[in-house]
Design a protein around this motif. Structure first.
Motif, short mmCIF file in Angstrom:
data_model
loop_
_atom_site.label_atom_id
_atom_site.label_comp_id
_atom_site.label_asym_id
_atom_site.label_seq_id
_atom_site.Cartn_x
_atom_site.Cartn_y
_atom_site.Cartn_z
N GLY A 131 0.47 -1.22 -0.23
CA GLY A 131 0.02 -0.09 0.04
C GLY A 131 0.79 1.43 -0.04
O GLY A 131 1.84 1.65 1.28
N ALA A 132 0.80 2.08 -0.84
CA ALA A 132 1.69 3.28 -0.99
C ALA A 132 0.40 4.60 -0.93
O ALA A 132 0.68 5.60 -1.53
CB ALA A 132 2.14 3.63 -2.49
N GLY A 133 -0.36 4.74 0.31
CA GLY A 133 -0.50 5.68 0.99
C GLY A 133 0.33 6.78 1.64
O GLY A 133 1.66 6.24 1.43
N PRO A 134 -0.17 7.03 2.38
CA PRO A 134 0.47 7.97 3.46
C PRO A 134 2.01 7.49 4.31
O PRO A 134 2.09 7.51 4.13
CB PRO A 134 -0.21 9.29 3.73
N VAL A 135 1.09 6.44 4.88
CA VAL A 135 1.82 5.27 6.13
C VAL A 135 2.70 4.24 5.27
O VAL A 135 3.71 4.76 6.21
CB VAL A 135 0.66 5.10 6.52
N ASN A 148 -1.38 -2.13 -4.78
CA ASN A 148 -2.55 -1.96 -5.95
C ASN A 148 -3.19 -1.91 -7.55
O ASN A 148 -3.76 -1.27 -7.68
CB ASN A 148 -3.68 -3.27 -5.58
N ARG A 149 -2.52 0.05 -6.92
CA ARG A 149 -3.22 0.82 -8.03
C ARG A 149 -1.97 1.20 -8.84
O ARG A 149 -1.61 0.56 -8.85
CB ARG A 149 -3.34 1.85 -7.15
N PRO A 150 -2.84 1.54 -10.39
CA PRO A 150 -1.43 1.42 -11.85
C PRO A 150 -0.57 2.82 -11.06
O PRO A 150 0.76 2.80 -11.70
CB PRO A 150 -2.24 1.58 -13.07
N THR A 151 -1.71 3.73 -10.63
CA THR A 151 -0.64 5.69 -10.67
C THR A 151 -0.55 6.02 -9.16
O THR A 151 -1.63 5.27 -8.32
CB THR A 151 -0.67 6.01 -11.33
N PRO A 152 0.07 6.90 -8.88
CA PRO A 152 -0.26 7.18 -7.71
C PRO A 152 -2.03 7.32 -7.54
O PRO A 152 -2.64 8.38 -8.91
CB PRO A 152 0.61 8.39 -6.78
N THR A 153 -2.95 8.20 -6.44
CA THR A 153 -3.91 9.34 -5.79
C THR A 153 -3.40 9.76 -7.12
O THR A 153 -3.26 11.59 -7.03
CB THR A 153 -3.61 9.20 -4.71
N GLU A 205 1.79 12.65 -1.83
CA GLU A 205 2.66 10.74 -2.09
C GLU A 205 3.51 11.22 -2.77
O GLU A 205 4.86 10.25 -3.26
CB GLU A 205 1.01 10.08 -2.36
N ASN A 206 3.06 11.99 -4.18
CA ASN A 206 4.40 11.92 -5.14
C ASN A 206 6.08 12.44 -4.60
O ASN A 206 6.76 12.37 -5.34
CB ASN A 206 3.95 13.48 -5.82
N VAL A 207 5.96 13.86 -3.09
CA VAL A 207 6.85 14.29 -2.49
C VAL A 207 7.60 13.15 -1.70
O VAL A 207 8.92 12.80 -1.73
CB VAL A 207 6.48 15.34 -1.29
N GLU A 266 -2.71 -0.65 3.36
CA GLU A 266 -3.17 -0.79 2.55
C GLU A 266 -4.75 -0.12 2.69
O GLU A 266 -6.02 -0.11 1.61
CB GLU A 266 -4.12 -2.74 2.45
N GLY A 267 -5.47 0.44 3.98
CA GLY A 267 -5.86 0.76 3.85
C GLY A 267 -7.41 0.51 4.54
O GLY A 267 -6.97 -0.71 5.21
N ALA A 268 -8.78 0.99 4.48
CA ALA A 268 -9.71 0.49 5.77
C ALA A 268 -9.94 -1.39 5.32
O ALA A 268 -9.81 -1.80 6.45
CB ALA A 268 -10.81 1.38 5.50
N ARG A 269 -10.37 -1.43 3.96
CA ARG A 269 -9.39 -2.85 3.55
C ARG A 269 -8.90 -3.57 2.91
O ARG A 269 -7.84 -3.94 2.20
CB ARG A 269 -10.19 -3.13 1.75
#
Lengths: 646, 646
Positions: free
Chosen positions: A14-18, A38-43, A120-122, A178-181
């Protein structure tokens, strides 16, 4: 035994903030990371966007704030409250509050609003600089801590989302961001506990609007006879609207209730009347159900961890999601680092859950309490004013002298501390000294209002002696994974023998410093400012004297050990409006004697670890040996741990 | 007539600071630029590196400061002076001075040291965003203002340095930012005047050193029995040394005298003894002769201009080269813009030379005077202390009350103002109002200590009403080529009729605003914050009232014309330590009445243009019509210039 599998220090999912911030820290400190998303690109649009004041301090301490601010985020200094007018014809503003009132001593007293993708990009750019990247779109399909390899006990199965290509790796650690799920949480069978049983369906819309609503650039909470809305300004002239679409308290409650963008816009128009609002464009729109929830465990085996939304979810109103995620990440990062780099015993990893889960629970509890208090009655203007004062909470601030504290004022202050990020108070444990800590010495200071182990080091401004630069002391040492040992050295003539003794005992074999020296000191460049002796400690010395008097006397005042940190020698000679009569404002703000000083140990993440008196003889170093010895892998103190000396 | 030649708005020769900053401004404002440089790549090492406090303000106003600071430049807050000891055995520190003492009201009271190449690259990246690039390595081989094309009167011949490929273009303007050896200046036959006949040969060396010299991170001026040296800290642990190798006052003076790196290092060692110094590496080393020099003219025809080192050279000691270049560029840029965009008459271009040459002359004169004063005697510690006080210069600061001003203190203060960049005072002319200006009205304020036409607008901090953001008022309007019209509106009830009259007269045909409206107002996005009516003006309104009282009253207090600038409505409610007893600190700092206010017009480059009373009736707008009418291409005022109204 599949020894041929590639081994990693950590697999991050999971490439979110955490997940990103955890990887940023560990990549900087030299760990080998496999990071998938699992997403092809950042948010690209939407999601979280609020960075609280304390998080901005953290990002600055990581040298990432400038990149965040380059996106020209919106800054929220105040929140405006709007309510129905008594005649039933629309809404009116009933008050405004500072989002980080003056009683909180913050460098950046505002919330920064910026699209999560920019943030995220930073992080992703910083990872690149350290040779790490996000592998996309890959997902996790299996995990087990099978111990088949002692060093890399965790096996992780990964799969490309589209091609179904598979990869199995072994790792020291696995982290779910991964987030909530969370697949990992599910697989481990960890349950989510719902603190407040009430759930809501929220509609959220980012866009550029035309409106005569005067507070459109403010954060607003609007209650009307047609529903409620929250307005949050954004970068690039955008505004975010949160509208509550349904609540589990509704008679016809349906957590899958949907609403179209047009319906949300129509709701907003009704709520904002008599003001008008039209959309130039909608950048993002979503409707989703959310309830307060907290994972029962953050880890089962201290090898597989979770953080961020995988562990705790709450309404978006508090704007805490990303900030809580940041602190989860940093908290875990330095503890893994200290274990894997051979400094701390593996048991310190238990404090990740005990510290961070407590914070999440407080957040959820508080949310409910605060909402309840508000639903009872509105605070008076006097109470709001009182609650916003710049003095610390105390009897003098009580509007009813001698009477009980005003609950509203207390709750408001606690709320501001919480939402600004400065309210975090980690409980006493192996890192946060208390009377129950295994390290005992009469030199340990008890907690004071100024300095409490487990709470953030307060900001103070000093002058760096080497170059006369005005310096924010709490930012002087970067987030480098090391403990920060601030030696407030009071008056130089007075403390000179104590400093000399401090350095002498520090240099002895078995001290907390000599037990963990760099293996090859001669390989450290002479320009290394922070960790010339050991990667686990950075020392800073602060004298209560004018910098012009100190400049040439550093070699005389400071024995060679501390003098080696020459860019971390400071003069406590900058006036501070919060302690206007102090001659040494940083000493005063720390609650330390301006003549005698004291030693403040700060954890790598900026929270106070312990405070020790600075005395002649070996007592100060012995107290610190006892403190660090409580979790270091080697026994510390006289006659312990090796021969190395400085 | 070679009509087939490609036409440009401007050809810029030389991609150093002056040429680049000129192009950055003009590219942002939409001009077509041909910019060449005879070097194959930007500056890789060496050259200028000092950015003074005022220049940092300018870069921030252009939204370029963050990119500069991202390189982590060294910051010089103080200068240390070292002299021979009386026993002849080495050197000792005789004092330190703030480089920008407290009596100067600066946001950034330090000099920023960064390699010129980094600074150039920040500009080059900005140019790219606006579709401009530097054509390298090309040189200029010919130029003539032959008037064969009225619009593009200048023909310029260019040549590739290596391939000898040739190109001839026509242009409205040609600018030489070629440095001291300017082909254009030579071709025009403009002579360099040498103000101070003394010339010097300097050795300069950048590198990383090992030393026990305690002030190696400070800017130092060191005199010893073995010669003199100047030390300047740099980014990346580097340090720059300037050593005077020869002087034209020497008996064996030879302007071509050379020295090897080893010789310079040996000199440095002798000068710094008893301290030691060794080099880890030398990044750059150069020996060059330089004297004070100033071009007799900056232009002959107001089509071909020069700036930067092509016009003025001086010793590197003052650290003024790049800063003077920046201000040359910005000064010329907005004037060309105002002429070419159909706002101002061509005659305003004469003020480029009259303003900028005066500044260069002052700089050179001052340099000599200051050096002379110092060679006579050393200031006492008391004098230094006095000179650094935070109060403005005045009789109360005289150490000898009732007696003559202390020359040293006065000179020191003037020196600090000059080297910080805040001392610039452009003379009265068509832009800088005075009693001699063609615009007459009893409403024009005479110059005050607070506000003098031709001097920088002082900094002040206010609250933006729309979003409660704390705002640096002097930075609120970006360098967008427009005049900044600050309406200090005092107490709202008191000035309401005056504001209403101001807007009514502003909206009339022939006002300075309506005469220069955007041709198609409906095409301007409603989100345009700065120039919704005219690209030549941005309006800001500052009330002396708390922002919480103003938020909802903007439509009531401000007629639609000014209300259109809703993000430029401010509350003067932030306490300022420099005027601690003011209730409206910005009004006070401007020397304006806190009840009645006043209108301050600021030039696009941040210097005060004129100050006008805010009164009921048409007087205020009439005074501004007269001011702008003095250089606008249309007559302004009642019954003049067209039908447009707002």
């Amino acid at each position: 035994m599949p020894t041929s599998l590639e081994n990693y220090d950590i697999v991050v999912v999971g490439a979110g903030p955490v997940g990103l911030l955890l990887s940023v820290c560990l990549a900087r400190w030299g760990y080998k990371i496999k990071h998938i998303d699992n997403r092809p690109t950042p948010t690209a649009t939407g999601r979280a966007d609020g960075i609280q004041p304390r998080s901005l301090d953290l990002l600055r301490n990581m040298n990432l704030k400038r990149q965040i601010m380059a996106h020209e985020p919106a800054k929220v200094y105040e929140v405006a409250f709007w309510d129905p007018t008594s005649d039933g014809n629309g809404i009116h503003r009933t008050g405004t509050w500072a989002s980080c009132p003056k009683f909180i001593d913050a460098r950046y007293p505002f919330t920064t609003l910026l699209h999560q993708g920019h943030i995220e990009n930073v992080f992703i750019e910083d990872l690149k600089k350290n040779g790490a990247r996000i592998q996309r779109p890959w997902t996790i399909t299996g995990l087990k801590n099978d111990g088949k390899n002692e060093t890399y006990p965790v096996e992780v199965n990964l799969e490309h989302v589209d091609t179904r290509e598979k990869e199995t790796v072994r790792s020291r650690y696995l982290f779910s961001g991964e987030g909530a799920r969370s697949f990992v949480r599910e697989k481990l069978g960890i349950k989510i506990h719902h603190k407040d049983p009430i759930a809501h369906v929220w509609g959220v819309m980012d866009g550029v609007v035309r409106t005569d609503f005067p507070d459109i650039k403010m954060k607003c909470t609007i209650h009307s006879d047609h529903g409620s809305i929250m307005i949050i300004p954004r970068e690039d002239n955008m505004v975010r609207l949160y509208i509550q679409i349904a609540s589990s308290t509704d008679k016809d409650w349906n957590p899958l209730k949907k609403a179209t963008a047009e319906e949300v816009q129509m709701s907003a128009k009704r709520i904002l009347a008599p003001y008008h609002i039209e959309w130039d464009r909608v950048e993002w729109f979503s409707v989703y159900p959310i309830g307060q929830g907290i994972a029962e465990k953050y880890t089962l085996d201290h090898r597989i961890f979770m953080g961020g939304d995988a562990c705790h979810t709450h309404s978006p109103k508090a704007g805490q999601g990303m900030n809580t995620a940041f602190l989860d990440a940093v908290n875990l990062a330095w503890k893994i680092h200290h274990v894997e780099s051979g400094f701390a015993s593996r048991s310190i990893l238990t404090t990740y859950e005990s510290e961070r889960k407590l914070i999440a629970e407080n957040l959820l509890t508080f949310d409910a309490k605060y909402a309840a208090l508000f639903s009872q009655r509105k605070p008076s203007a006097g109470e709001v004013n009182l609650a916003s004062q710049s003095s610390p909470t105390g009897p003098a601030q009580n509007p009813n002298p001698g009477g009980p504290p005003n609950e509203f004022v207390e709750t408001f202050k606690a709320s501001c501390e919480l939402t600004s990020g400065y309210g975090i108070s980690y409980p006493p444990n192996i890192h946060n000294h208390s009377a129950q800590h295994p390290a005992h010495s009469p030199l340990f200071h008890p907690p004071t209002r100024a300095l409490t182990p487990g709470r953030i080091l307060p900001p103070s401004t000093v002058t760096r002696v080497a170059d006369a630069n005005t310096t924010h002391l709490e930012q002087a040492i970067p987030l480098n994974g090391a403990f920060r040992i601030y030696i407030f050295a009071g008056h130089p003539p007075r403390t000179r023998p104590a400093l000399s003794d401090f350095c002498a005992h520090l240099s002895q074999p078995g001290s907390f410093l000599t037990a963990f020296l760099h293996p090859d000191l001669s390989s450290i460049p002479h320009t290394e400012p922070h960790t010339p002796h050991s990667r686990f400690y950075t020392f800073a010395t602060i004298f209560a004297a004018p910098h012009a008097h100190l400049g040439l006397r550093v070699p005389e005042l400071l024995p060679p050990v501390l003098a080696r940190y020459r860019t971390h020698v400071y003069a406590d000679d900058v006036w501070d409006a919060r302690v206007p009569d102090a001659t040494a404002s940083a000493h005063r703000k720390m609650g330390l004697d301006e003549e005698k000083g004291g030693v403040v140990v700060v954890r790598p993440d900026g929270y106070v670890a312990c405070v020790v008196g600075l005395v002649e003889g070996g007592g100060t170093v012995e107290a610190l040996n006892a403190y660090f010895g409580a979790f270091a892998i080697r026994a510390l103190g006289r006659g312990k741990a090796g021969e190395a000396r400085l």
